[in-house]
Write an enzyme that holds these catalytic residues in place. Sequence first.
Site, mmCIF file in Angstrom:
data_model
loop_
_atom_site.group_PDB
_atom_site.id
_atom_site.type_symbol
_atom_site.label_atom_id
_atom_site.label_comp_id
_atom_site.label_asym_id
_atom_site.label_seq_id
_atom_site.Cartn_x
_atom_site.Cartn_y
_atom_site.Cartn_z
ATOM 1 N N SER A 1 0.843 -1.199 0.000
ATOM 2 C CA SER A 1 0.000 0.000 0.000
ATOM 3 C C SER A 1 0.872 1.241 0.000
ATOM 4 C CB SER A 1 -0.877 0.011 1.260
ATOM 5 O OG SER A 1 -1.544 1.257 1.389
ATOM 6 N N TYR B 1 -1.997 -0.649 10.410
ATOM 7 C CA TYR B 1 -2.059 -1.142 9.032
ATOM 8 C C TYR B 1 -0.826 -0.705 8.245
ATOM 9 C CZ TYR B 1 -3.805 -1.251 4.158
ATOM 10 O OH TYR B 1 -3.966 -1.459 2.816
#
Length: 299
Positions: free
Chosen positions: A192, A205
Amino acid sequence: MSNEPQETLDKENPREPAVDVSTETQDYPGFTEEMEPRPDHGEDSYKGNDRLMGKKALITGGDSGIGRAVALAFAREGADVAISYLREEEEDGQNCLDLILAEGRTALGVPGDVRDEDYAKSAVSETIDELGGLDILVNNAGYHLGQPNGIGDITPDQLRRTFETNVYGTFWMIQAALPHLKPGSVIINTTSIQGHHPSTSLMDYAATKAALNNLTFSLAELLGEKGIRVNAVAPGPIWTPLQPATTTPKKLASFGDSTPLGRAGQPAEVAGAFVFLASNDARYVSGEIIGVTGGMHLA
Ligand code: NAD
Ligand code: MG
């Protein structure tokens, strides 16, 4: 439907069309049919060119979002595809399997939880039994839960779930697959933009995605001598069920707005990077992270 897929990817200007997302949230894990607009997985746009003919792929989190777009693109490139997903996602799982079958390829669903190392072993062995081998492993299953106030609100359960899904799950899948991989096999991790530019609302995350970037480098180094390539794709804001299932209406209202291209992306716009990395076109590419971020840089 307010956003017809055919229009989406035929536009010359990459700023168009805006993905005008609903601010309505869903219960986790989120379902494709309930999304407004429906995500575009490339159903009407992706054209295959035999780039993965005869390959066997296993994609975790393949029922929906980015994983579904990758599954469809791989099938259109000639691959047989197994997808892993949570048991409560059977409907999305079946819908994705139908897309693979419609391409005349073998499709296999292996529902279960990647946090469980025994599940990882059974998902890999079932894939090999049913598809006849494994050439491409895509570690794409992922979890996050936004916490607008940052680290203090991250509960022990959230922290465990995020790390166990994203990091442990990826380790379990790789350990299970590795004995079956051979020269020419490929591992692709979904990381990501958060692994490079963490948001204060996604600190746990973001740390897992940074860990996966790091793992991509060490694994590429380790497996180079076996002729196995390891790469990652780092998406920016992409319109998938994960978003309405884990984000606040306020965040959804501006989802993707701050990217240089000024909009969120569609799953279909990420799939091409996975196809490239999986194919022989990338035979000299390993230990690389490709950003598909709407213009946000990975440096
Ligand atoms: P998605 O919800 O459609 O897909 C994620 C999938 O992960 C789920 O469908 C589910 O099947 C699977 N999953 C989650 N926990 C699991 C578990 N414990 N066991 C087995 N499967 C599990 O959302 P998506 O956005 O397509 O997510 C795919 C990947 O892309 C994730 O790794 C996510 O972190 C990453 N990503 C997404 C975005 C985005 O903006 N959507 C941006 C960057 C990275
Ligand atoms: Mg899903």
